[in-house]
Scaffold this motif. Structure first.
Motif, PDB file in Angstrom:
ATOM      1  N   VAL A 324      -2.586  29.963  11.148  1.00  0.00           N
ATOM      2  CA  VAL A 324      -2.107  29.457   9.863  1.00  0.00           C
ATOM      3  C   VAL A 324      -1.259  28.196  10.037  1.00  0.00           C
ATOM      4  CG1 VAL A 324      -2.195  31.681   8.703  1.00  0.00           C
ATOM      5  CG2 VAL A 324      -0.113  31.017   9.919  1.00  0.00           C
ATOM      6  N   TRP A 325      -0.895  27.863  11.288  1.00  0.00           N
ATOM      7  CA  TRP A 325      -0.122  26.659  11.559  1.00  0.00           C
ATOM      8  C   TRP A 325      -0.828  25.809  12.610  1.00  0.00           C
ATOM      9  CZ3 TRP A 325       3.174  25.849   7.982  1.00  0.00           C
ATOM     10  CH2 TRP A 325       3.998  26.861   7.469  1.00  0.00           C
ATOM     11  N   SER A 326      -0.741  24.488  12.443  1.00  0.00           N
ATOM     12  CA  SER A 326      -1.206  23.572  13.483  1.00  0.00           C
ATOM     13  C   SER A 326      -0.188  22.447  13.625  1.00  0.00           C
ATOM     14  CB  SER A 326      -2.578  22.991  13.133  1.00  0.00           C
ATOM     15  OG  SER A 326      -2.477  22.112  12.027  1.00  0.00           O
ATOM     16  N   TYR A 327      -0.064  21.959  14.826  1.00  0.00           N
ATOM     17  CA  TYR A 327       0.823  20.828  15.100  1.00  0.00           C
ATOM     18  C   TYR A 327      -0.038  19.659  15.581  1.00  0.00           C
ATOM     19  CZ  TYR A 327       4.935  23.943  15.059  1.00  0.00           C
ATOM     20  OH  TYR A 327       5.925  24.827  14.705  1.00  0.00           O
ATOM     21  N   PRO A 328      -0.166  18.605  14.778  1.00  0.00           N
ATOM     22  CA  PRO A 328      -0.867  17.421  15.283  1.00  0.00           C
ATOM     23  C   PRO A 328      -0.198  16.936  16.562  1.00  0.00           C
ATOM     24  CG  PRO A 328      -0.514  17.262  12.918  1.00  0.00           C
ATOM     25  CD  PRO A 328       0.261  18.459  13.387  1.00  0.00           C
ATOM     26  N   SER A 329      -0.957  16.338  17.412  1.00  0.00           N
ATOM     27  CA  SER A 329      -0.502  15.954  18.754  1.00  0.00           C
ATOM     28  C   SER A 329       0.843  15.244  18.715  1.00  0.00           C
ATOM     29  CB  SER A 329      -1.544  15.045  19.417  1.00  0.00           C
ATOM     30  OG  SER A 329      -1.111  14.643  20.689  1.00  0.00           O
ATOM     31  N   GLY A 330       1.807  15.846  19.426  1.00  0.00           N
ATOM     32  CA  GLY A 330       3.117  15.241  19.584  1.00  0.00           C
ATOM     33  C   GLY A 330       4.052  15.431  18.417  1.00  0.00           C
ATOM     34  N   GLU A 331       3.587  15.985  17.291  1.00  0.00           N
ATOM     35  CA  GLU A 331       4.439  16.127  16.120  1.00  0.00           C
ATOM     36  C   GLU A 331       5.238  17.424  16.165  1.00  0.00           C
ATOM     37  OE1 GLU A 331       2.709  15.514  12.332  1.00  0.00           O
ATOM     38  OE2 GLU A 331       1.616  13.701  12.914  1.00  0.00           O
ATOM     39  N   THR A 332       6.368  17.403  15.461  1.00  0.00           N
ATOM     40  CA  THR A 332       7.205  18.612  15.371  1.00  0.00           C
ATOM     41  C   THR A 332       7.119  19.246  13.980  1.00  0.00           C
ATOM     42  OG1 THR A 332       9.102  17.235  14.783  1.00  0.00           O
ATOM     43  CG2 THR A 332       8.821  17.808  17.117  1.00  0.00           C
ATOM     44  N   GLN A 333       6.378  18.632  13.095  1.00  0.00           N
ATOM     45  CA  GLN A 333       6.202  19.172  11.754  1.00  0.00           C
ATOM     46  C   GLN A 333       4.868  19.920  11.688  1.00  0.00           C
ATOM     47  OE1 GLN A 333       8.302  18.842   8.814  1.00  0.00           O
ATOM     48  NE2 GLN A 333       6.914  20.491   8.271  1.00  0.00           N
ATOM     49  N   ALA A 334       4.927  21.238  11.509  1.00  0.00           N
ATOM     50  CA  ALA A 334       3.712  22.042  11.436  1.00  0.00           C
ATOM     51  C   ALA A 334       3.020  21.837  10.099  1.00  0.00           C
ATOM     52  CB  ALA A 334       4.040  23.519  11.627  1.00  0.00           C
ATOM     53  N   ARG A 335       1.722  21.933  10.122  1.00  0.00           N
ATOM     54  CA  ARG A 335       0.931  21.812   8.906  1.00  0.00           C
ATOM     55  C   ARG A 335       0.173  23.109   8.648  1.00  0.00           C
ATOM     56  NH1 ARG A 335      -1.804  15.756   9.579  1.00  0.00           N
ATOM     57  NH2 ARG A 335       0.187  14.622   9.881  1.00  0.00           N
ATOM     58  N   PRO A 336       0.150  23.555   7.394  1.00  0.00           N
ATOM     59  CA  PRO A 336      -0.621  24.761   7.085  1.00  0.00           C
ATOM     60  C   PRO A 336      -2.104  24.549   7.352  1.00  0.00           C
ATOM     61  CG  PRO A 336       0.905  24.226   5.316  1.00  0.00           C
ATOM     62  CD  PRO A 336       0.865  23.034   6.229  1.00  0.00           C
ATOM     63  N   VAL A 337      -2.744  25.552   7.922  1.00  0.00           N
ATOM     64  CA  VAL A 337      -4.182  25.493   8.173  1.00  0.00           C
ATOM     65  C   VAL A 337      -4.970  25.939   6.948  1.00  0.00           C
ATOM     66  CG1 VAL A 337      -6.070  26.399   9.577  1.00  0.00           C
ATOM     67  CG2 VAL A 337      -3.905  25.741  10.662  1.00  0.00           C
ATOM     68  N   PRO A 338      -4.729  27.133   6.392  1.00  0.00           N
ATOM     69  CA  PRO A 338      -5.489  27.548   5.216  1.00  0.00           C
ATOM     70  C   PRO A 338      -4.947  26.898   3.947  1.00  0.00           C
ATOM     71  CG  PRO A 338      -3.966  29.281   5.834  1.00  0.00           C
ATOM     72  CD  PRO A 338      -3.824  28.203   6.869  1.00  0.00           C
TER      73      PRO A 338
END
Length: 560
Positions: A324-338
């Protein structure tokens, strides 16, 4: 009937001269609503009425009143029961050798806090008739007054003459457990079980004593199993509800992350939703759900992470299909997957979501209402919760400042809903297991322990999955313990509580979890001799004194 109607009927009965029925009816109303002065509204309810009342009938009335009250009333309620207390005193004075009236009145007056009178009447009743109910009431009053040793001596002597009284075996066993004499307690209750293996209180009581002795959750699970097999045994539910206290056994964990403590401050200051120009610095990366909870209210609030410490909490502990969470490369802000759940699913989750439950198995049962929700929507609810309501499903008032707690609550219930997904599939290889395991071992987050709790709640009900769940929870906890060697793990206490709530957990891991909790709380949470599972001395009545009296009496002194 309505209380007012029943009271009116009592007044009519008094007017026609049927004072026994009048007193009985008004007393039932008074104990059902002890906050209201029903007795004071009856000018005919005076001590002089004792000369006209049937002592046998009055004894039954005050017995039933004692059972309805269950516990000693607070001071603010005692005045409302004053006229009935005065009438009871008059009845015992008028019939000083009526044993049943004396011990029944003692039980009633104990509920009103008149312990001296209660012990005098119960002692006299015991002297007069040496009956088991008189001994039960006298011991109960002594116990309430702190005279446990006298109660043990009395009940032991009664059981020498009446070795078949299972209820007194249970009473004595629970009293001994409260005194810290657990081995003796278990022995007495097991003697009662040998007499009647199907007894509705002895079976639950032995599990309660074992839990009080060693705090192994296996005994609570045994209580839940007993309740499921015998739903007509309410004492099992009483013990289970009383024993399940604390995080995961009774309620969701509270958010502890630094960023969540910002929410009440922003709400109190009336900060606009755009939070223009406001930034918040955290010394180290925190779980994504904590940040998400703040951004649900203040989406433009800036959060600056000063460091990402090893082991990197953004990296899943196991490769998995569901996240349900992903972190784009090098970022510290998680993004929702669903994406967000369908409105009807969001409403369904909000409709069952509450911060507490009576015990984990009950939470699992309640979540069956979500069994028909599509998996994708339940996953979406984990990161796109319904709007914070004014109150939860069980009535807990909420406000915008509780957005973090609300997200915690929603995540727990969404995971419990996932635990019901395709429940007909065999556990090993099932979709529900795969999803919950992937979430548990994904990026460190509140979703991780919510998924683990759904596994634990399943294990409470399904013996075949207990070893598997214990291994999963134990391994996830050990991963967190290892991580604490180099960084803070905000969910460590929650994971330790999950270990302590998991059936079939190896003792070494339980001990490690207790040490983690002790270190967090600053004092031991589990000590030998501490009795949590036992009900307080004024516990709800488990049986009818009336029925015990009827079984032991030679004649039928009751009235229809």
């Amino acid at each position: 009937m309505f209380a007012g109607s029943a009271a009116a009927l009592a007044h009519l009965n008094a007017a026609t001269g049927d004072v026994d029925r009048a007193v009985s009816g008004l007393l039932q109303v008074a104990v059902s609503e002890p906050d209201r002065p029903w007795g004071a509204s009856a000018p005919w309810l005076v001590p002089g009425l004792a000369a006209r009342l049937d002592p046998d009938a009055f004894a039954v009335d005050v017995m039933q009143a004692a059972q309805t009250l269950d516990r000693t009333l607070g001071d603010e309620r005692l005045s409302a029961m004053g006229p009935f207390a005065e009438l009871t005193r008059a009845m015992t004075a008028a019939h000083p050798e009526h044993g049943v009236l004396l011990w029944a009145s003692a039980a009633f007056m104990r509920r009103l806090g008149a312990f001296d009178e209660a012990v005098d009447w119960a002692s006299l009743a015991w002297t007069l008739e040496q009956s088991k109910p008189a001994a039960a009431v006298l011991g109960g009053v002594w116990r309430r007054m702190g005279r446990e040793a006298d109660t043990v001596e009395l009940w032991t002597s009664v059981l020498r003459d009446h070795p078949d009284d299972v209820e007194m075996h249970v009473d004595l066993g629970e009293l001994l457990a409260r005194m810290g004499r657990f081995d003796e307690a278990e022995e007495w209750i097991e003697r009662g079980l040998a007499i009647d293996p199907a007894h509705p209180t002895a079976g639950p009581a032995v599990h309660g004593v074992r839990w009080a002795r060693d705090h192994d959750v296996a005994h609570l699970v045994a209580l839940a199993d007993h309740l499921r097999a015998h739903p007509d045994h309410p004492y099992a539910l009483h013990l289970l509800t009383g024993a399940c206290e604390g995080t995961w056994l009774r309620h969701v964990p509270l958010p502890t992350e630094a960023v969540t403590k910002l929410l009440p401050v922003l709400v109190e200051k009336g900060t606009p939703g755009d939070a223009e120009g406001i930034r918040f610095d955290v010394s180290a990366l925190e779980v994504p759900s904590a940040v998400r909870a703040v951004h649900l209210l203040y989406p433009r609030l800036g959060v600056t992470v000063q460091s990402v410490r090893e082991p990197d909490m953004r990296v899943p502990l196991r490769a998995g299909k569901y996240a349900v969470w992903s972190y784009p490369s090098g970022e510290t802000q998680a993004r929702p997957v669903p994406g967000p759940p369908a409105p009807q699913v969001a409403a369904a989750v909000a409709g069952v979501a509450g911060p507490a439950w009576t015990h984990p198995a009950a939470a699992y049962d309640q979540a069956v209402l979500l069994a028909g929700c599509p998996l994708g929507d339940l996953l979406g609810a984990l990161v796109h919760p319904p709007a914070v309501p004014e109150a939860t499903a069980d009535g807990l008032p909420l406000g915008r400042e509780h957005a973090a707690l609300w997200l915690r609550i929603v995540q727990v219930w969404a995971c419990l809903g996932i635990a019901h997904h395709k429940a007909d599939e065999p556990w090993e290889g099932s979709v529900r297991r795969e999803v919950l395991v992937d979430l548990a071992f994904g990026p460190e987050d509140w979703v991780s322990d919510a998924a683990l709790f759904a596994l634990v709640a399943t294990a409470w009900l399904v013996p075949d999955v207990r070893d598997d769940v214990a291994e999963l929870v134990g391994n996830r906890f050990l991963d967190a313990v290892k991580a604490t060697q180099t960084r803070e793990v905000s969910v460590l206490s929650s994971l330790a509580d999950l270990v302590l709530a998991t059936p079939s957990m190896p003792p070494a891991l339980r001990d490690l979890a207790r040490r983690c909790r002790d270190a967090e709380d600053g004092e031991p949470e589990h000590t030998s001799g501490r009795v949590q599972a036992q009900p307080e001395p004024d516990r709800p009545q488990r049986r009818s004194l009336f029925s015990r009296w009827r079984r032991g009496s030679r004649g039928d002194r009751s009235r229809s």
